[in-house]
Design a protein around this motif. Structure first.
Motif, PDB file in Angstrom:
ATOM      1  N   ASN A 174       0.856  -1.185   0.000  1.00  0.00           N
ATOM      2  CA  ASN A 174       0.000   0.000   0.000  1.00  0.00           C
ATOM      3  C   ASN A 174       0.890   1.231   0.000  1.00  0.00           C
ATOM      4  OD1 ASN A 174      -2.366  -1.704   0.415  1.00  0.00           O
ATOM      5  ND2 ASN A 174      -1.677  -1.886   2.530  1.00  0.00           N
ATOM      6  N   LYS A 175       0.934   1.916  -1.139  1.00  0.00           N
ATOM      7  CA  LYS A 175       1.834   3.060  -1.288  1.00  0.00           C
ATOM      8  C   LYS A 175       1.574   4.098  -0.202  1.00  0.00           C
ATOM      9  CE  LYS A 175       3.403   6.456  -4.728  1.00  0.00           C
ATOM     10  NZ  LYS A 175       4.810   6.115  -4.568  1.00  0.00           N
ATOM     11  N   GLY A 176       2.627   4.506   0.460  1.00  0.00           N
ATOM     12  CA  GLY A 176       2.519   5.523   1.496  1.00  0.00           C
ATOM     13  C   GLY A 176       2.591   4.986   2.906  1.00  0.00           C
ATOM     14  N   ASP A 177       2.533   3.662   3.078  1.00  0.00           N
ATOM     15  CA  ASP A 177       2.567   3.087   4.440  1.00  0.00           C
ATOM     16  C   ASP A 177       3.875   3.407   5.163  1.00  0.00           C
ATOM     17  OD1 ASP A 177       0.048   2.080   4.263  1.00  0.00           O
ATOM     18  OD2 ASP A 177       0.616  -0.027   4.131  1.00  0.00           O
ATOM     19  N   ALA A 178       4.991   3.298   4.454  1.00  0.00           N
ATOM     20  CA  ALA A 178       6.289   3.555   5.091  1.00  0.00           C
ATOM     21  C   ALA A 178       6.410   5.022   5.500  1.00  0.00           C
ATOM     22  CB  ALA A 178       7.428   3.170   4.140  1.00  0.00           C
ATOM     23  N   LYS A 179       5.924   5.924   4.649  1.00  0.00           N
ATOM     24  CA  LYS A 179       5.977   7.348   4.977  1.00  0.00           C
ATOM     25  C   LYS A 179       5.091   7.652   6.187  1.00  0.00           C
ATOM     26  CE  LYS A 179       6.966  11.729   4.170  1.00  0.00           C
ATOM     27  NZ  LYS A 179       6.103  12.418   5.126  1.00  0.00           N
ATOM     28  N   LYS A 180       3.945   7.007   6.271  1.00  0.00           N
ATOM     29  CA  LYS A 180       3.061   7.208   7.426  1.00  0.00           C
ATOM     30  C   LYS A 180       3.737   6.733   8.714  1.00  0.00           C
ATOM     31  CE  LYS A 180      -1.260   6.791   4.798  1.00  0.00           C
ATOM     32  NZ  LYS A 180      -2.434   5.917   4.517  1.00  0.00           N
ATOM     33  N   ALA A 181       4.459   5.618   8.627  1.00  0.00           N
ATOM     34  CA  ALA A 181       5.173   5.115   9.809  1.00  0.00           C
ATOM     35  C   ALA A 181       6.256   6.098  10.248  1.00  0.00           C
ATOM     36  CB  ALA A 181       5.786   3.744   9.511  1.00  0.00           C
ATOM     37  N   VAL A 182       6.969   6.670   9.283  1.00  0.00           N
ATOM     38  CA  VAL A 182       7.978   7.680   9.606  1.00  0.00           C
ATOM     39  C   VAL A 182       7.328   8.879  10.291  1.00  0.00           C
ATOM     40  CG1 VAL A 182       9.578   9.374   8.627  1.00  0.00           C
ATOM     41  CG2 VAL A 182       9.629   7.013   7.824  1.00  0.00           C
ATOM     42  N   ASP A 183       6.237   9.361   9.709  1.00  0.00           N
ATOM     43  CA  ASP A 183       5.548  10.537  10.265  1.00  0.00           C
ATOM     44  C   ASP A 183       5.050  10.272  11.686  1.00  0.00           C
ATOM     45  OD1 ASP A 183       6.015  11.887   7.918  1.00  0.00           O
ATOM     46  OD2 ASP A 183       4.010  11.560   7.088  1.00  0.00           O
ATOM     47  N   ARG A 184       4.526   9.060  11.916  1.00  0.00           N
ATOM     48  CA  ARG A 184       4.056   8.719  13.272  1.00  0.00           C
ATOM     49  C   ARG A 184       5.188   8.796  14.273  1.00  0.00           C
ATOM     50  NH1 ARG A 184       1.247   4.558  10.694  1.00  0.00           N
ATOM     51  NH2 ARG A 184       2.772   3.001  11.362  1.00  0.00           N
ATOM     52  N   TRP A 185       6.340   8.256  13.884  1.00  0.00           N
ATOM     53  CA  TRP A 185       7.454   8.206  14.829  1.00  0.00           C
ATOM     54  C   TRP A 185       8.132   9.557  15.017  1.00  0.00           C
ATOM     55  CZ3 TRP A 185       8.494   5.320  18.671  1.00  0.00           C
ATOM     56  CH2 TRP A 185       7.939   4.045  18.725  1.00  0.00           C
ATOM     57  N   VAL A 186       8.176  10.366  13.968  1.00  0.00           N
ATOM     58  CA  VAL A 186       8.713  11.722  14.143  1.00  0.00           C
ATOM     59  C   VAL A 186       7.830  12.488  15.118  1.00  0.00           C
ATOM     60  CG1 VAL A 186       9.112  13.942  13.005  1.00  0.00           C
ATOM     61  CG2 VAL A 186       9.887  11.832  11.920  1.00  0.00           C
ATOM     62  N   SER A 187       6.515  12.355  14.951  1.00  0.00           N
ATOM     63  CA  SER A 187       5.578  13.015  15.865  1.00  0.00           C
ATOM     64  C   SER A 187       5.758  12.505  17.295  1.00  0.00           C
ATOM     65  CB  SER A 187       4.136  12.783  15.397  1.00  0.00           C
ATOM     66  OG  SER A 187       3.212  13.379  16.274  1.00  0.00           O
ATOM     67  N   ALA A 188       5.917  11.187  17.442  1.00  0.00           N
ATOM     68  CA  ALA A 188       6.100  10.603  18.774  1.00  0.00           C
ATOM     69  C   ALA A 188       7.400  11.081  19.418  1.00  0.00           C
ATOM     70  CB  ALA A 188       6.087   9.078  18.682  1.00  0.00           C
ATOM     71  N   LEU A 189       8.479  11.130  18.632  1.00  0.00           N
ATOM     72  CA  LEU A 189       9.775  11.558  19.166  1.00  0.00           C
ATOM     73  C   LEU A 189       9.755  13.038  19.548  1.00  0.00           C
ATOM     74  CD1 LEU A 189      12.125   9.673  16.677  1.00  0.00           C
ATOM     75  CD2 LEU A 189      11.827   9.160  19.109  1.00  0.00           C
ATOM     76  N   LEU A 190       9.063  13.841  18.765  1.00  0.00           N
ATOM     77  CA  LEU A 190       8.945  15.262  19.106  1.00  0.00           C
ATOM     78  C   LEU A 190       8.243  15.431  20.450  1.00  0.00           C
ATOM     79  CD1 LEU A 190       7.990  16.793  15.623  1.00  0.00           C
ATOM     80  CD2 LEU A 190      10.174  17.022  16.824  1.00  0.00           C
ATOM     81  N   GLY A 191       7.236  14.580  20.690  1.00  0.00           N
ATOM     82  CA  GLY A 191       6.543  14.621  21.971  1.00  0.00           C
ATOM     83  C   GLY A 191       7.401  14.100  23.115  1.00  0.00           C
ATOM     84  N   GLN A 192       8.228  13.091  22.825  1.00  0.00           N
ATOM     85  CA  GLN A 192       9.062  12.489  23.870  1.00  0.00           C
ATOM     86  C   GLN A 192      10.179  13.409  24.355  1.00  0.00           C
ATOM     87  OE1 GLN A 192      10.636   8.685  22.753  1.00  0.00           O
ATOM     88  NE2 GLN A 192       8.633   7.775  22.366  1.00  0.00           N
ATOM     89  N   MET A 193      10.527  14.401  23.562  1.00  0.00           N
ATOM     90  CA  MET A 193      11.625  15.277  23.955  1.00  0.00           C
ATOM     91  C   MET A 193      11.357  16.006  25.269  1.00  0.00           C
ATOM     92  SD  MET A 193      13.126  17.069  20.549  1.00  0.00           S
ATOM     93  CE  MET A 193      13.745  16.103  19.182  1.00  0.00           C
ATOM     94  N   GLU A 194      10.101  16.106  25.633  1.00  0.00           N
ATOM     95  CA  GLU A 194       9.758  16.803  26.872  1.00  0.00           C
ATOM     96  C   GLU A 194      10.058  15.960  28.111  1.00  0.00           C
ATOM     97  OE1 GLU A 194       8.917  19.826  26.638  1.00  0.00           O
ATOM     98  OE2 GLU A 194       8.495  19.926  24.495  1.00  0.00           O
ATOM     99  N   GLY A 195      10.307  14.649  27.921  1.00  0.00           N
ATOM    100  CA  GLY A 195      10.511  13.773  29.068  1.00  0.00           C
ATOM    101  C   GLY A 195      11.638  12.789  28.842  1.00  0.00           C
ATOM    102  N   PRO A 196      11.739  11.768  29.708  1.00  0.00           N
ATOM    103  CA  PRO A 196      12.871  10.824  29.657  1.00  0.00           C
ATOM    104  C   PRO A 196      12.762   9.765  28.556  1.00  0.00           C
ATOM    105  CG  PRO A 196      11.386  10.234  31.439  1.00  0.00           C
ATOM    106  CD  PRO A 196      10.878  11.523  30.881  1.00  0.00           C
ATOM    107  N   LEU A 197      11.578   9.595  27.948  1.00  0.00           N
ATOM    108  CA  LEU A 197      11.423   8.544  26.949  1.00  0.00           C
ATOM    109  C   LEU A 197      12.341   8.747  25.745  1.00  0.00           C
ATOM    110  CD1 LEU A 197       7.538   7.984  26.878  1.00  0.00           C
ATOM    111  CD2 LEU A 197       9.282   6.481  27.842  1.00  0.00           C
ATOM    112  N   PHE A 198      12.678  10.000  25.445  1.00  0.00           N
ATOM    113  CA  PHE A 198      13.483  10.306  24.264  1.00  0.00           C
ATOM    114  C   PHE A 198      14.853   9.638  24.311  1.00  0.00           C
ATOM    115  CE2 PHE A 198      16.193  13.240  21.692  1.00  0.00           C
ATOM    116  CZ  PHE A 198      15.533  13.094  20.480  1.00  0.00           C
ATOM    117  N   VAL A 199      15.404   9.478  25.498  1.00  0.00           N
ATOM    118  CA  VAL A 199      16.742   8.893  25.612  1.00  0.00           C
ATOM    119  C   VAL A 199      16.697   7.383  25.875  1.00  0.00           C
ATOM    120  CG1 VAL A 199      17.796  11.056  26.336  1.00  0.00           C
ATOM    121  CG2 VAL A 199      16.883   9.505  28.059  1.00  0.00           C
ATOM    122  N   ARG A 200      15.503   6.817  25.945  1.00  0.00           N
ATOM    123  CA  ARG A 200      15.376   5.367  26.101  1.00  0.00           C
ATOM    124  C   ARG A 200      15.333   4.734  24.709  1.00  0.00           C
ATOM    125  NH1 ARG A 200      10.786   5.312  30.934  1.00  0.00           N
ATOM    126  NH2 ARG A 200      12.076   6.365  32.500  1.00  0.00           N
TER     127      ARG A 200
END
Length: 419
Positions: A174-200
């Motif tokens: 399904n074209k676009g699935d890999a890009k969606k996964a990247v976008d999900r994780w970039v969004s998640a990592l941006l949120g994690q920067m506020e706490g300790p999860l980013f370095v785990r």
């Protein structure tokens, strides 16, 4: 502004501007630079990554700097001028950020070309920030140790996601699935920067691997693996290489690209090798050794998790890249991408990636020497190496570039390089 007809007086970025100015960063790698911009924002700077059109950036660059200027400089300067003219930013409350590696490449002089272009366009009051670790310029843009560590984590996460994306996108059902996964994780990592999860990172790596493994893929699909090396900007930036990676995937190829952390390690190791070749040591030597050790440790942690998972192929350990170039090029050659470019081609060949594109700005002397100049030497030892150099320039024909790539891919198929 100028105090006479020959000297441009730079407008400094002061600590007070931290509260008032938006800092614009040029786009090169969307994943990495989005994460880095958030790290800078956490440090109190209002940093923003530009998303330019390569057409408008090139047009502004051609109007603002000499047309014989290095293509990446032309595009980056064009990005900035285009943004300042767009009306989206108040030029009186805007600053521009550029890196300076300190090498002999023209890249270390982009900042002076930019200031001249700003003056030409009536923006001489806009401060330009030099992000460097060589003491070239000091300014009010300061990064503490905690912020620098987060920058390293951002680079490693970016390399990790880029690696998984490249190994999924040619096979996704399904074209676009890999890009969606990247976008999900970039969004998640941006949120994690506020706490300790980013370095785990181990916990995040395993979750990322499971997420990308779950993408429906056709692993029986025949592809040709193509490695990309070259000048740092045109190697990675879609505006600089006419969306090379997207084009290769459309032609049935799987892109193999080294991470941005490798280039950073190359810059660090150049400082370390300076002691051997030029007798330059002191405290800086030991600081660089400590930095290299830390960055290699983080890279190896990433490689370990990918190997443990067993589905995807990890990137090369940088120590292996260094050793790949031994006997071919001296590590004292550090103009432009220097010994790294040659070593990356050899490392790709050692792991069976025999189809390689060297992306370089037209007329880039360092890259012509360490890329084109080394191809014959490499082919002497790797006769099946299928290497082509592609020049990028505002006057270069995109059709001609793509036709040369098609010839390379046709040669790969004819000679049985399907992997």
């Amino acid at each position: 502004m100028r105090d006479n007809k020959n000297i441009i007086i730079r407008t400094p970025f002061t600590e007070e501007m931290k509260r008032t100015h938006t800092i614009l960063m040029p786009q090169m790698l969307p994943i990495h630079f989005d994460l880095l911009a958030k790290v800078f924002r956490q440090a109190g700077y209002n940093a923003e990554v530009l998303s330019p059109s390569n057409l408008t950036a090139a047009e502004e660059g051609l109007k603002s700097v000499h047309n014989d200027t290095c293509y990446p400089a032309l595009l980056v300067i064009g990005q900035f001028i285009d943004a300042l003219k767009s009306g989206s930013y108040d030029p009186r409350r805007t600053a521009l950020l550029l890196t300076q590696t300190g090498g002999g490449c023209r890249a270390s002089n982009y900042i002076y070309l930019l200031r001249k272009a700003l003056e030409k366009n009536g923006f001489d009051y806009v401060p330009v920030i030099s992000l460097n670790f060589s003491g070239f310029e000091t300014n009010g843009f300061k990064l503490n140790l905690r912020t620098l560590i987060k920058c390293v984590f951002s680079l490693v996460y970016g390399d990790f996601l880029m690696c998984l994306f490249n190994q999924c996108v040619p096979y996704e059902k399904n074209k676009g699935d890999a890009k969606k996964a990247v976008d999900r994780w970039v969004s998640a990592l941006l949120g994690q920067m506020e706490g300790p999860l980013f370095v785990r990172v181990a916990q995040n790596y395993r979750a990322m691997l499971s997420d990308f493994q779950a993408i429906p893929m056709d692993r029986e699909k025949q592809t040709v693996k193509v490695g990309i090396v070259g000048e740092i900007y045109v190697k990675y930036a879609p505006p600089g290489n006419n969306n090379l990676e997207e084009y290769l995937v459309g032609e049935g190829a799987e892109v193999v690209n080294s991470g941005l952390l490798d280039f950073c390690l190359y810059c660090v190791y150049n400082g370390i090798f300076d002691k051997k070749y030029y007798g330059i040591g002191g405290a800086k030597y030991y600081l660089l050794k400590a930095a290299a050790k830390y960055m290699i440790k983080k890279q190896r942690q990433m490689i370990k998790e990918i190997r443990r998972h067993g589905v995807f192929t990890p990137p090369a350990d940088f120590s292996e890249v260094i050793e790949s170039g031994r006997g071919y090029i001296s590590r004292s050659v550090k103009m432009g991408e220097g010994w790294l470019l040659t070593a990356e081609m050899l490392e790709l060949l050692h792991r069976g990636v025999e189809n390689i594109i060297s992306a370089q700005p037209f007329g880039c002397l360092p890259n012509h020497i360490v890329a084109k100049g080394m191809i014959r030497r490499i082919k002497d030892d790797f006769p099946h190496a299928n290497i082509t150099a592609i020049d990028y320039d505002p006057g270069a024909s995109r059709i001609n570039q793509e036709n040369r790539i098609k010839l390379m891919l046709a040669a790969a198929q004819d000679l049985g390089f399907r992997l």
